[in-house]
Each structure stands twice: as C-alpha cells, then as structure tokens.
Design a protein around this motif. Structure first.
Motif, short mmCIF file in Angstrom:
data_model
loop_
_atom_site.label_atom_id
_atom_site.label_comp_id
_atom_site.label_asym_id
_atom_site.label_seq_id
_atom_site.Cartn_x
_atom_site.Cartn_y
_atom_site.Cartn_z
N ILE A 1 0.83 -1.20 0.00
CA ILE A 1 0.00 0.00 0.00
C ILE A 1 0.87 1.26 0.00
O ILE A 1 0.62 2.20 -0.77
N LEU A 2 1.86 1.32 0.87
CA LEU A 2 2.66 2.53 0.97
C LEU A 2 3.45 2.80 -0.31
O LEU A 2 3.76 3.96 -0.63
N ALA A 3 3.78 1.75 -1.05
CA ALA A 3 4.48 1.94 -2.32
C ALA A 3 3.57 2.55 -3.38
O ALA A 3 4.05 3.19 -4.32
N THR A 4 2.26 2.35 -3.23
CA THR A 4 1.32 2.93 -4.20
C THR A 4 1.05 4.40 -3.92
O THR A 4 0.54 5.11 -4.79
N LEU A 5 1.37 4.85 -2.71
CA LEU A 5 1.04 6.22 -2.31
C LEU A 5 1.68 7.28 -3.22
O LEU A 5 0.98 8.18 -3.70
N PRO A 6 2.99 7.21 -3.50
CA PRO A 6 3.59 8.20 -4.41
C PRO A 6 2.97 8.16 -5.81
O PRO A 6 2.81 9.21 -6.45
N VAL A 7 2.63 6.96 -6.27
CA VAL A 7 2.02 6.83 -7.60
C VAL A 7 0.66 7.51 -7.62
O VAL A 7 0.31 8.20 -8.59
N ALA A 8 -0.12 7.32 -6.56
CA ALA A 8 -1.44 7.93 -6.48
C ALA A 8 -1.33 9.46 -6.47
O ALA A 8 -2.09 10.15 -7.16
N ILE A 9 -0.39 9.98 -5.70
CA ILE A 9 -0.23 11.43 -5.61
C ILE A 9 0.25 12.02 -6.93
O ILE A 9 -0.34 12.97 -7.46
N VAL A 10 1.33 11.45 -7.46
CA VAL A 10 1.91 11.97 -8.70
C VAL A 10 0.96 11.76 -9.88
O VAL A 10 0.79 12.64 -10.74
N GLY A 11 0.31 10.58 -9.92
CA GLY A 11 -0.62 10.30 -11.01
C GLY A 11 -1.78 11.28 -11.03
O GLY A 11 -2.14 11.82 -12.09
N ALA A 12 -2.37 11.54 -9.87
CA ALA A 12 -3.47 12.49 -9.80
C ALA A 12 -3.00 13.89 -10.16
O ALA A 12 -3.70 14.64 -10.86
N ALA A 13 -1.81 14.27 -9.68
CA ALA A 13 -1.27 15.61 -9.98
C ALA A 13 -1.04 15.78 -11.48
O ALA A 13 -1.35 16.84 -12.05
N LEU A 14 -0.52 14.74 -12.13
CA LEU A 14 -0.28 14.81 -13.58
C LEU A 14 -1.59 14.94 -14.35
O LEU A 14 -1.68 15.73 -15.30
N VAL A 15 -2.59 14.16 -13.95
CA VAL A 15 -3.89 14.27 -14.62
C VAL A 15 -4.46 15.67 -14.43
O VAL A 15 -5.01 16.27 -15.35
N GLY A 16 -4.34 16.20 -13.20
CA GLY A 16 -4.82 17.55 -12.95
C GLY A 16 -4.14 18.58 -13.83
O GLY A 16 -4.79 19.46 -14.40
N ALA A 17 -2.82 18.47 -13.97
CA ALA A 17 -2.07 19.42 -14.80
C ALA A 17 -2.41 19.27 -16.27
O ALA A 17 -2.61 20.27 -16.98
N VAL A 18 -2.47 18.02 -16.75
CA VAL A 18 -2.77 17.77 -18.16
C VAL A 18 -4.18 18.23 -18.50
O VAL A 18 -4.42 18.82 -19.56
N PHE A 19 -5.11 17.98 -17.61
CA PHE A 19 -6.49 18.41 -17.87
C PHE A 19 -6.59 19.93 -17.84
O PHE A 19 -7.31 20.54 -18.64
N ALA A 20 -5.88 20.55 -16.92
CA ALA A 20 -5.97 22.00 -16.77
C ALA A 20 -5.38 22.75 -17.96
O ALA A 20 -5.87 23.82 -18.33
N ALA A 21 -4.32 22.20 -18.53
CA ALA A 21 -3.58 22.91 -19.58
C ALA A 21 -4.46 23.44 -20.72
O ALA A 21 -4.35 24.62 -21.07
N PRO A 22 -5.36 22.62 -21.30
CA PRO A 22 -6.14 23.15 -22.42
C PRO A 22 -7.37 23.97 -22.02
O PRO A 22 -7.93 24.67 -22.85
N ILE A 23 -7.81 23.87 -20.76
CA ILE A 23 -9.04 24.55 -20.38
C ILE A 23 -8.82 25.73 -19.44
O ILE A 23 -9.77 26.40 -19.07
N ILE A 24 -7.57 26.00 -19.12
CA ILE A 24 -7.28 26.97 -18.07
C ILE A 24 -7.67 28.39 -18.48
O ILE A 24 -7.85 29.26 -17.62
#
Length: 309
Positions: A82-105
């Motif tokens: 579980i703890l090994a998945t934590l960085p992936v969850a944080i970084v993955g969500a952050a990347l999706v947030g940034a990628v989604f925001a880029a064209p609609i910002i």
C-alpha cells in the motif's frame, strides 16, 4: 507574525488532542473520525483550486478517485504494498490535474465549471466500463490489503485512525505554509485581479496549472487513504454528487480558510452521524444551509483571516 503564532499553537494542541481520541471512542466513532480526516484532506485539496486560486472546479472527485483506483489496481492487481502505491497515487493524480488544466485553463466562471463537470462524467463512465480490464466495472475492486510500516501492519481501526490523522497533520502544514510561499502569493493575486497580477510578473497560466496539480495531488493522497479505509473501490464513491459536496464544503466553511474547511467537513460528515435518524436528509439540509450561508454570510462560516505582512 505575532498574531499567527497563537493560532498555530492552538491548532497544534487541538490536533494533538485529536490523536488521543481512540482512547475515548468506540470502534464505530474511531472509524467516523478516520473518515473525517480523509475527507478533510480532499476538501483542503479542493480549497487549493477553489478557495486559493478562485477556479470553479466541480469535478474534484475525479482526482480523489484516481488516487483510490491507483492504489487498488497496484495493490490488488500487481501485489504492490500500500505505501508503495502512495507516491504513484499522488503523482498520477497531480499529472492528470495538470494535463487536464492545460487546455481549459483559459476558460473562466461557468465555462470552466462545465468543463470540470464533463471530466467527472468521463471518469465515472470509464471506471464503470472496466477501463483496460483493470477497474472492475460497476463492482469496483474489492479486497485491498493494509499498509505495513517497518514490518508492522496498520490494520486496526485505531492504527488506521492515527495513520490518517498523521497525514492530515502533514497536509495542514502544507496548507498553512502555502500562503507564505511564492505560489500561494501568486494564487492570491490571481484570485483578486488577474490583470493586476500579470503586471506584477505572475504567469497566470503556469500558476493555475500548478494549483490544479497541487490540489489534485493532495486529493490523490486522500484517495489512497479512502481505499485503505473501506478496503474496496467502486465508481459510486466518486460520482458528481461527491464533487458537489466538496465544492459546497469550501463555500460554506469559508474559501481559503483552513478552519473553515475543517468546519465544513465536520458539518457534512460528522454531524449526520450524531443525528443518524436524519442522515438520509443530509444533502437536503446541507443545501438549505448553503443557501442560508450565501444569503446571510457569503464569506463562509469561518472566513479567511487576513495575512500579516
């Protein structure tokens, strides 16, 4: 600075006192307190986008869900701790947030709101259709494991409570220091007046994308904690009503106010447990409360204090 020290000290004492709650509460209330910590984190992550940057994000449950699904897929499907998945969850969500925001910002107000609603609908639909054969469809992914730290399994309700509340403490420190860093000041200027902020050298596009990325990353952290707490992940936990709830918590509690967001979270998730016979009416009651706050106290129940210069 003199005004902020007592507030910080009081907050630290209250948080430390909360860590002692398992000594006095039964298992049901310990679980509720743990859920409060998780939703407090995701509500604070919503506040980064809405309360600090002033961006109308009505699809924030998506990043919450990305964190939860990342942990569930990696743990159940690939055997990751579980703890090994934590960085992936944080970084993955952050990347999706940034990628989604880029064209609609560049969108503002209602247009940005509609775009984020669309993202929430796409995410839920993708999860229900068993994206890549990994998400389990409408049934979701059951049977998550428990975190393990230095060989000790964090599986009892009390242990999960402390795990969640320690991470909530870390997030509170991040939020408290956000206003005093360069990004926090840039967000504040942008929310007040984007044109004036630009004259001060603030890169509006970059700053907004960073706000989405930071908010999404914190929501991804909450998603991992949520998945561990309920040991299963399904699309129904991240539907549009969850995004509406997070949006309302920030508005009712007070935009940009850490105590306000915590108060709004308590009103939404703890108070209904006290009045359980009325729990099914919580959205109706919260809707009435939101209307009342907008009319009588538009700055929120616990508005943001002015920062000392």
């Amino acid at each position: 600075m003199r005004r902020t020290l007592p507030t910080a000290a009081i907050g630290a004492v209250l948080w430390a006192g909360c860590l002692a709650l398992p000594i006095f509460l039964d298992s049901a209330w310990i679980s509720i307190a743990a859920i409060f910590a998780i939703y407090a984190i995701v509500a604070l992550s919503q506040d980064v986008v809405l309360g600090r940057a002033g961006l109308y994000d009505m699809g924030h449950a998506v990043y919450f869900g990305i964190g939860a699904y990342a942990t569930a897929v990696l743990n159940v499907g690939f055997g990751w701790p579980i703890l090994a998945t934590l960085p992936v969850a944080i970084v993955g969500a952050a990347l999706v947030g940034a990628v989604f925001a880029a064209p609609i910002i560049r969108l503002r107000g209602d247009y940005l709101l509609v775009a984020t609603i669309g993202l929430n609908a796409i995410f839920v639909l993708a999860m229900r259709n068993d994206l890549g054969g990994l998400t389990g469809g409408s049934d979701g992914i059951p049977g998550l494991g428990v975190p393990s730290l230095f060989g000790l399994q964090i599986e009892s309700q009390s242990a999960l409570f402390w795990f969640d509340w320690v991470l909530l403490g870390v997030v509170l420190l991040v939020m408290r220091n956000l206003d005093r860093c360069e990004l926090g000041r840039a967000l504040r200027y942008l929310k007040q007046d984007q044109l004036a902020a630009s004259t001060l050298g603030v890169d509006a596009r970059r700053t907004k994308i960073l706000a989405f990325a930071l908010g999404a990353g914190l929501a991804g952290l909450a998603g991992t904690l949520f998945a561990v707490q309920i040991s299963t992940v399904s699309p129904s936990s991240f539907v549009f009503t969850e995004s509406v709830t997070l949006f309302a918590i920030v508005i009712v509690g007070g935009q940009g106010s850490i105590p306000g967001v915590l108060l709004g979270t308590a009103l939404m998730f703890v108070v209904p447990q006290i009045f359980r016979e009325f729990a099914q009416y919580r959205y109706f009651i919260f809707g009435i409360a939101m209307i009342a706050v907008m009319v009588l106290r538009p700055q929120g129940l616990w508005p943001r204090a002015r920062l000392a210069r």
